[in-house]
Design an enzyme around this catalytic site. Sequence first.
Site, short mmCIF file in Angstrom:
data_model
loop_
_atom_site.label_atom_id
_atom_site.label_comp_id
_atom_site.label_asym_id
_atom_site.label_seq_id
_atom_site.Cartn_x
_atom_site.Cartn_y
_atom_site.Cartn_z
N GLY A 282 0.83 -1.21 0.00
CA GLY A 282 0.00 0.00 0.00
C GLY A 282 0.87 1.26 0.00
N ASN A 283 2.03 1.20 0.67
CA ASN A 283 2.92 2.37 0.70
C ASN A 283 3.55 2.63 -0.67
OD1 ASN A 283 2.76 3.35 3.33
ND2 ASN A 283 3.97 1.63 4.07
N LYS B 134 -1.12 -2.29 13.75
CA LYS B 134 -0.96 -2.11 12.29
C LYS B 134 -1.11 -0.63 11.94
CE LYS B 134 -1.35 -3.19 7.86
NZ LYS B 134 -0.03 -3.33 7.29
N LYS C 112 -1.34 -7.51 4.79
CA LYS C 112 -1.46 -8.12 3.46
C LYS C 112 -0.32 -9.12 3.18
CE LYS C 112 1.74 -5.99 0.60
NZ LYS C 112 2.52 -5.47 1.67
N LYS D 177 6.98 -8.68 6.42
CA LYS D 177 7.29 -9.13 5.05
C LYS D 177 8.23 -10.33 5.10
CE LYS D 177 6.92 -4.48 3.14
NZ LYS D 177 5.52 -4.46 3.51
N1 LIG Z 1 -3.24 -4.27 4.75
C1 LIG Z 1 -1.91 -4.00 4.62
O1 LIG Z 1 -1.04 -4.76 5.06
O2 LIG Z 1 -1.61 -2.84 3.95
P1 LIG Z 1 -0.15 -2.17 3.77
O3 LIG Z 1 0.70 -3.16 3.04
O4 LIG Z 1 -0.42 -0.93 2.96
O5 LIG Z 1 0.36 -1.86 5.15
#
Ligand SMILES: NC(=O)OP(=O)(O)O
Length: 318
Positions: free
Chosen positions: A11-12, A128, A212, A274
């Site tokens: 998302g970043n 989060k 995610k 990650k």
């Molecule tokens: N849902 C989620 O993990 O989003 P980001 O990767 O943007 O943090």
Amino acid sequence: MDRLLVVALGGNAFARKGEGLSSQWRSVRIAAEAVAGLVEKGYRVVVTHGNGPQVGALLEWMYRASRSPGEPLSMDVAVAMTQGWLGYMLQQAIGNALEERGRPRRVAALVTQVLVSRSDPAFREPSKPIGPYYARDEAERLARETGWVFRPDPRGGYRRVVPSPRPASVVELEAVRTLLEAGYVVIAAGGGGVPVVRSRAWLHGVEAVVDKDYASSLLAQALGAQALLILTDVPYVYRNYGRPGQKPLERLTASEARRLLEEGEFPPGSMGPKVEAAVEFVEARARAGCMDCYAAIGRLEDAALVAEGERGTRILPG
Ligand SMILES: NC(=O)OP(=O)(O)O
């Protein structure tokens, strides 16, 4: 599934600090070119994406627009809205890139739910980061006004933090499989999936945002993928990130990566999940007998090179 890649987009990487929708389209088009390139090389591709900046922004916009007290938008619905938002952009851009290459526009974004446990301790410990970055006084004012929890972010400033339970299964797994078998690029588990709990035959949304990377790893394991590619806004996983002696890591075995995780080398809420998601994928696929399965972490702009092992950090069985 043979030659199946699960490509997780951060998302970043879609929403850099202080940039708007045109920057998102730029990032989406870069991702779309990479995905179409992988399809051209004969891979089947599932795309997952983050939503941290977008889901936090949506919740804040709705809060500011609301005239009545309380949170006017629940987090499960906000996650589903970001699946529509980013799923639409990716579906259109990947379709365009496929058609430009003379390929059929077979790409579908799927609203996807993930089952979580109501007793997950994450519900008691928001961790989060979502939404924009705030100055300290602004974060303190919003916290007083809304009851939201804010924490300092390693990238600077403060961000809202929300519960992030671990996903246990992907509700729409069979739909993903069916679309893949019909030749579709599938966009699924966006924003980590809409978090739901089960009460007998009923599913209910809950107030959380699933990571995610964990959802992508789970989906990649369940589909029996060959690789999990995690694309973000840094080119490698580093030792001593942002400190003297910073060093990019090009190759790691799953056990080396796990040891570095245990030593606290990778920060929680950013590179930690990650690497952990990548290790879990590689270990699970190795247990299932796939010794050439791998995970890779790198920059969105380098997607094709990351897939080919020429850039980014590759995590291998062992
Ligand atoms: N849902 C989620 O993990 O989003 P980001 O990767 O943007 O943090």
